[in-house]
Design a protein around this motif. Structure first.
Motif, PDB file in Angstrom:
ATOM      1  N   SER A 160      -5.463  -7.925   4.698  1.00 47.10           N
ATOM      2  CA  SER A 160      -5.201  -7.576   3.304  1.00 47.10           C
ATOM      3  C   SER A 160      -3.835  -6.935   3.135  1.00 47.10           C
ATOM      4  O   SER A 160      -3.617  -5.775   3.498  1.00 47.10           O
ATOM      5  CB  SER A 160      -6.284  -6.613   2.792  1.00 47.10           C
ATOM      6  OG  SER A 160      -6.027  -6.251   1.459  1.00 47.10           O
ATOM      7  N   GLU A 161      -2.935  -7.689   2.587  1.00 48.35           N
ATOM      8  CA  GLU A 161      -1.625  -7.164   2.244  1.00 48.35           C
ATOM      9  C   GLU A 161      -1.742  -6.130   1.130  1.00 48.35           C
ATOM     10  O   GLU A 161      -1.037  -5.112   1.121  1.00 48.35           O
ATOM     11  CB  GLU A 161      -0.728  -8.320   1.811  1.00 48.35           C
ATOM     12  CG  GLU A 161       0.688  -7.917   1.458  1.00 48.35           C
ATOM     13  CD  GLU A 161       1.540  -9.103   1.039  1.00 48.35           C
ATOM     14  OE1 GLU A 161       2.754  -8.904   0.787  1.00 48.35           O
ATOM     15  OE2 GLU A 161       1.004 -10.229   0.943  1.00 48.35           O
ATOM     16  N   ALA A 162      -2.677  -6.363   0.190  1.00 49.44           N
ATOM     17  CA  ALA A 162      -2.822  -5.462  -0.952  1.00 49.44           C
ATOM     18  C   ALA A 162      -3.300  -4.081  -0.520  1.00 49.44           C
ATOM     19  O   ALA A 162      -2.814  -3.048  -1.019  1.00 49.44           O
ATOM     20  CB  ALA A 162      -3.785  -6.061  -1.965  1.00 49.44           C
ATOM     21  N   LEU A 163      -4.260  -4.003   0.417  1.00 54.91           N
ATOM     22  CA  LEU A 163      -4.751  -2.697   0.861  1.00 54.91           C
ATOM     23  C   LEU A 163      -3.719  -1.991   1.741  1.00 54.91           C
ATOM     24  O   LEU A 163      -3.647  -0.755   1.750  1.00 54.91           O
ATOM     25  CB  LEU A 163      -6.081  -2.862   1.593  1.00 54.91           C
ATOM     26  CG  LEU A 163      -7.257  -3.262   0.693  1.00 54.91           C
ATOM     27  CD1 LEU A 163      -8.533  -3.424   1.501  1.00 54.91           C
ATOM     28  CD2 LEU A 163      -7.463  -2.243  -0.431  1.00 54.91           C
ATOM     29  N   ALA A 164      -2.909  -2.761   2.452  1.00 55.63           N
ATOM     30  CA  ALA A 164      -1.807  -2.143   3.196  1.00 55.63           C
ATOM     31  C   ALA A 164      -0.829  -1.488   2.225  1.00 55.63           C
ATOM     32  O   ALA A 164      -0.347  -0.368   2.462  1.00 55.63           O
ATOM     33  CB  ALA A 164      -1.097  -3.187   4.053  1.00 55.63           C
ATOM     34  N   GLU A 165      -0.537  -2.161   1.125  1.00 56.98           N
ATOM     35  CA  GLU A 165       0.356  -1.590   0.114  1.00 56.98           C
ATOM     36  C   GLU A 165      -0.272  -0.344  -0.529  1.00 56.98           C
ATOM     37  O   GLU A 165       0.432   0.615  -0.871  1.00 56.98           O
ATOM     38  CB  GLU A 165       0.672  -2.638  -0.943  1.00 56.98           C
ATOM     39  CG  GLU A 165       1.549  -3.769  -0.410  1.00 56.98           C
ATOM     40  CD  GLU A 165       1.762  -4.861  -1.426  1.00 56.98           C
ATOM     41  OE1 GLU A 165       1.049  -4.860  -2.455  1.00 56.98           O
ATOM     42  OE2 GLU A 165       2.628  -5.735  -1.195  1.00 56.98           O
TER      43      GLU A 165
END
Length: 1022
Positions: free
Chosen positions: A83-88
């Motif tokens: 998940s790129e979104a949760l990393a952000e």
């Protein structure tokens, strides 16, 4: 190993970019081997590496985690690769980096809903224990606090999900926790909205308003996606009376006006959507979708419970009741939500009784498929053929139809509903396992695709890199090997294919439509309701029928449960037949014969035609019912038209030969031959009843079954008498069985005898007397073998009787003759009637060379170059004698289908006279088939086309009546029935609609009268 090779083996796709990131200063001093080992555990190592470098750039303190043992870093790499979104989110909110330090259980459990609710309410400063919590924080500050707390909990869940040993098994837990998290967010948003509404309305009035947010769709069913609109419906009410300014109830105060209550409720509902979805420093969570409310976008945002009830009682469409199937009180005043469900639940579970309900649900599914953009059709995981919607619509339709009386299937979650439907017998166990597995697989695909950027999508990604990561995440998340994208696409294609097949079998099941229109009392089969319904349907003995029903449905076995499910529908189909009481009795007999066979009731439940066909034949045919009782496995044919196609003679003979080779003893061998014949008669009768065969095809199929039996009997008799020696040196003569009459023309009906001639030809060196004795013994044994009944016997089944009365000299002549004897007889003494009889001679069994020589011998006899006037007069004289002497005493000539006016005999004698006169010059007349010869005569101009059409129609109708009579009664008869019920049964068999007994009688009498007039004009010249 070079770095490039390490990256390739680790599953990296963009080697150049990943090499640059590995050289980034943020990764300095880290053990590269350990780092690469960790990254290869991620579904997308490239994404995990890029997110890790970005995260370290802003939060260097994360380096300490990377120095921990491999097990401690698993959550970090799995999350960053998924998940790129949760990393952000973690980059924006570094205070929550501690979520990466928790070691997840490889077989995790869900977080209780009460804990999720408490966490989010606390985040906005509301008391989780209050009846109607009110937030201390309002405005964007509260919105951000709620969204951050939500994403923290979402991140924890995602880590447990991507680190699980079996994410497919965990999926229902994940869906439930996502729905509980959404419910908690709605509750916290409502707390904020109450605080904000107090600034615009009287605080006491705001506190008095009871608002329940009902979750619909996937949130209501507790099977939510990572990213999805949350469908809600709002219901509003008040405490009565409202509290006073001190917060205590004021018994003297007036009730809150409905207009004020609805206005406050609307403000609260609008505030919930604003808290969750409005623009703020922290991105929105998801859209709060209220379009499932009464009247959709055009309707008021909130309604009172009374308003909801009124709407669903008067105006709701079918799909709105289907939507309510998953309604769940999710936030706010849950007691009010329970009142809502209690009030509307009965409407939901009786909605399938509405006119056109099943068709409307089926139509809605088709419209969903038709509205998919063409560019997305092949990539749709949710809406396309074989997608999630196929499973969901199938399950929901079954629930709505059967849930009106069976509370065990009233569960909102799809996976749980599949299990409940299987437990109750509405879906087969194997189908349920397959459907449940594929549904979880498709949902897991959807989850992993959405998790990457937390965007609402249901499309298979197009890029190869994304598909490679998805294959790793779904197929082998915990294995070092990396499945290829092709493996993922192959598994997806299999799931779609299987789901579509299940959907089409279940969703369009005809039982559903019929069951939907039954009342709850009818479905429950209570004795009082059942007897009343049986009498209304036309059962002659309702009490006797109830005894059969009780015998079939008693007990708690799965078989009894399936019978209780099927019988309410089958009773109506039995009643559509001629004798519903006989149909129900036959069903009981067949069901008892099949015992606990697992496929039987499942076939009737699932098949598109089997159940209705079974009811039709059992209530319309004594012959088929009797045969099914001893051949119950034949019920399996009912759902497949291909199984009902007649088996060709060659295939039957191949089967007989194979079975004869594996058994010894004449009795054992002949039993197999008789069983095969009985099976094929049953197959033909069911196909005939199902409208798959015309009369000509029926005659051919029955003739083929008889021919195969005769050939089998000949081989059994030869081996019994002469042994099994392949060269058959001890056989003194070759024997040929020749079919005559309707058998020769392949135009027989059910229960027909077989007219035959026997021919033998002594082998070189054989003594004539010995050859004659052997031939006589052989043909006698053939007849005996065929006369024996099958075991177990069937009352309506007739053994095959061979009649040699058409042989030279009739019953006074020898039973079997040599070929040379036939030649001499036909050259010197044959009468015209014997030449006429040979018109339908057809070799059935025996030596092929002898058959060829016999046909060569008789062709000049039956197709003479010239038929002199005396022979024509002889034919006419014999026909008149047959009419005068063979018609049974007292029989009505107008109703006798064989010998009566315009019946079978009239048509056949006219055709045979034309054959005797013209077959030498008209090749088409050289056939044993009556209809083929009639067509040839018409083409040659020997009979006007209009006359030929009348003769054909009369012959076919008489043949159908004859077959229909034996099928109905199990006994042969050549008379059009006078009894009304029997006449109705024959009319149905002839293809007439219900209630057409008089119409059949009228049509038969009119048609045969016209045929007789043509016959007299053409045959007698009158």
């Amino acid at each position: 190993m070079s770095l490039t090779r390490q990256l390739i083996s680790g599953g990296f796709a963009d080697l150049e970019k990943s090499t640059r990131f590995l050289e980034a200063p943020e990764l300095g001093c880290l053990d590269r081997e350990r780092l690469l080992a960790g990254l290869t555990q991620a579904a997308d190592p490239d994404l995990a590496l890029q997110s890790l470098v970005r995260l370290l750039a802003s939060r260097p303190q994360l380096r300490s985690l990377l120095e921990q043992p491999e097990a401690a870093t698993l959550p970090l790499f799995r999350l960053l690769g998924a998940s790129e979104a949760l990393a952000e989110f973690l980059m924006r909110r570094p205070e929550h980096l501690d979520v990466l330090t928790v070691r997840p259980d490889p077989e995790p459990e869900g977080v209780p809903a009460v804990r999720l609710r408490a966490a989010l309410l606390t985040a906005v400063g509301a008391d989780p224990d209050a009846r109607a919590p009110v937030a201390d924080r309002t405005g964007p500050d509260a919105w951000v606090a709620l969204r951050v707390a939500y994403r923290r909990l979402l991140t924890e869940l995602a880590i447990r999900d991507v680190c699980a040993l079996d994410p497919l098994a965990l999926l229902p837990v994940v869906g439930a926790e996502l729905a509980d998290l959404a419910s908690a967010a709605l509750d916290a948003a409502l707390a904020v909205s109450r605080a904000e509404a107090a600034a615009a309305f009287d605080p006491g009035d705001v506190a008095a308003v009871r608002l329940c947010v009902l979750a619909m769709g996937k949130c209501g069913a507790r099977e939510l996606n990572y990213v999805s609109d949350v469908d809600v419906v709002h219901v509003v009410g008040t405490s009565s009376p409202p509290p006073d300014v001190t917060g205590e109830p004021d018994g003297a105060g007036p009730e809150l006006p409905e207009e004020t209550m609805v206005a406050i409720g609307t403000a609260l509902a609008a505030g919930i959507a604003r808290v969750i979805s409005a623009t703020a420093p922290e991105p929105p969570l998801w859209e709060v979708d209220t379009n499932l409310r009464p009247e959709g976008r055009e309707g008021p945002l909130v309604r009172t419970l009374a308003s909801h009830i009124a709407y669903y009682q008067r105006w709701a469409q079918n799909w709105e009741f289907q939507a309510l199937l998953k309604a769940r009180p999710a936030a706010g005043d849950l007691e009010l939500g329970d009142e809502y469900l209690a009030a509307l639940g009965p409407m939901v579970w009786s909605s399938s009784e509405r006119e056109g309900f099943v068709e409307s649900v089926q139509g809605m599914r088709r419209r969903v498929s038709e509205n998919i953009p063409a560019r997305d059709r092949e990539r749709q995981i949710k809406l396309g053929a074989g997608g999630l919607r196929d499973v969901e619509f199938s399950v929901q339709l079954l629930q709505l139809v059967h849930g009106k009386v069976d509370e065990s299937v009233r569960v909102p979650t799809t996976t749980a509903a599949i299990d409940a439907l299987a437990a109750a017998g509405y879906i087969g166990r194997a189908d349920a396992r397959e459907m449940g597995h594929h549904y979880r697989f498709l949902r897991l695909l959807e989850h992993r695709i959405q998790l990457v950027r937390l965007r609402r999508t249901h499309l298979m990604p197009e890029s190869m890199q994304a598909r490679r990561a998805l294959a790793k995440a779904v197929l082998e998340p915990n294995e070092p090997a990396r499945p290829a994208p092709e493996d993922l696409l192959r598994e997806w294609a299999r799931a779609k294919r299987d789901v579509r097949a299940l959907h089409e079998r279940i969703f369009y099941r005809p039982l559903l439509n019929t069951a939907a229109h039954l009342s709850a009392d009818d479905v429950r089969l209570s004795p009082e309701a059942a007897q009343a319904r049986l009498a209304a349907l036309g059962y002659g003995d309702p009490r006797g029928a109830m005894r059969h029903i009780e015998a079939l449905t008693a007990g708690v076995s799965r078989r009894a449960a399936l019978q209780r499910q099927l019988l309410p529908v089958l009773l109506g189909w039995f009643a559509d037949g001629v004798d519903p009481d006989a149909g129900l009795l036959g069903f009981r007999r067949v069901s008892e014969a099949l015992g606990t066979s697992p496929w039987y009731l499942g076939l009737l439940r699932d098949s598109s035609s089997a159940a209705e066909r079974l009811c039709h034949v059992l209530s319309s045919s004594r012959l088929i019912t009797d045969l099914l009782e001893v051949e119950p496995e034949a019920v399996a044919w009912l759902g497949n038209d291909d199984e009902l196609r007649p088996v060709p003679f060659a295939a039957q003979w191949a089967e007989i030969r194979s079975k004869l080779s594996r058994h010894t003893g004449a009795d054992a061998r002949m039993r197999l031959v008789r069983l095969i014949r009985r099976r094929e008669i049953l197959r033909t009768a069911i196909a005939d009843a199902s409208g798959l065969l015309d009369q000509a095809a029926v005659g051919r199929a029955l003739a083929d079954a008889d021919q195969a039996a005769v050939l089998g009997a000949l081989h059994v008799a030869e081996r019994e008498m002469f042994g099994d020696s392949p060269d058959r040196r001890d056989v003194p003569t070759d024997v040929l069985v020749v079919g005559m009459g309707r058998q020769g023309g392949r135009e027989i009906g059910y229960g027909s005898d077989m007219d035959v001639l026997y021919v033998h030809d002594p082998r070189p060196g054989a003594e004539p007397a010995e050859a004659r004795r052997a031939a006589e013994a052989l043909v006698a044994r053939i007849s005996t073998l065929l006369q024996q009944r099958c075991t177990p016997p069937v009352l309506a089944e007739r053994p095959l009787t061979l009649d040699a009365a058409l042989r030279p000299e009739g019953r006074q002549g020898p039973i079997v003759r040599t070929l040379s004897s036939y030649r001499e007889y036909y050259q010197r003494w044959a009468d015209t009637w014997e030449a006429q009889a040979l018109l339908r001679a057809r070799p059935l069994a025996g030596d092929d060379a002898l058959a060829g020589r016999f046909i060569e011998l008789i062709d000049p006899v039956r197709y003479p170059e010239r038929l002199d006037p005396a022979a024509v007069r002889e034919v006419r004289r014999i026909k008149a004698r047959v009419e005068a002497e063979r018609l049974p005493r007292g029989a009505d000539p107008s109703r006798h289908v064989k010998l009566g006016r315009g019946g079978l005999s009239d048509v056949e004698w006219l055709v045979q006279l034309l054959q005797l006169q013209h077959a030498s010059t008209v090749a088409g007349l050289r056939t044993t088939s009556t209809l083929a010869a009639l067509h040839a005569a018409a083409e040659a101009g020997l009979v006007p086309g209009q006359d030929a059409a009348v003769l054909e129609a009369s012959w076919l109708l008489a043949s159908r009546v004859r077959c229909g009579t034996i099928v109905w009664t199990g006994r042969s008869s050549d008379v059009l029935p006078s009894d009304r019920r029997a006449l109705e049964a024959v009319a149905r068999w002839c293809g007439y609609p219900a209630g057409s007994a008089a119409r059949l009688e009228e049509d038969y009498l009119r048609l045969t009268r016209r045929a007789r007039a043509i016959f007299e004009r053409r045959f007698y010249g009158t």
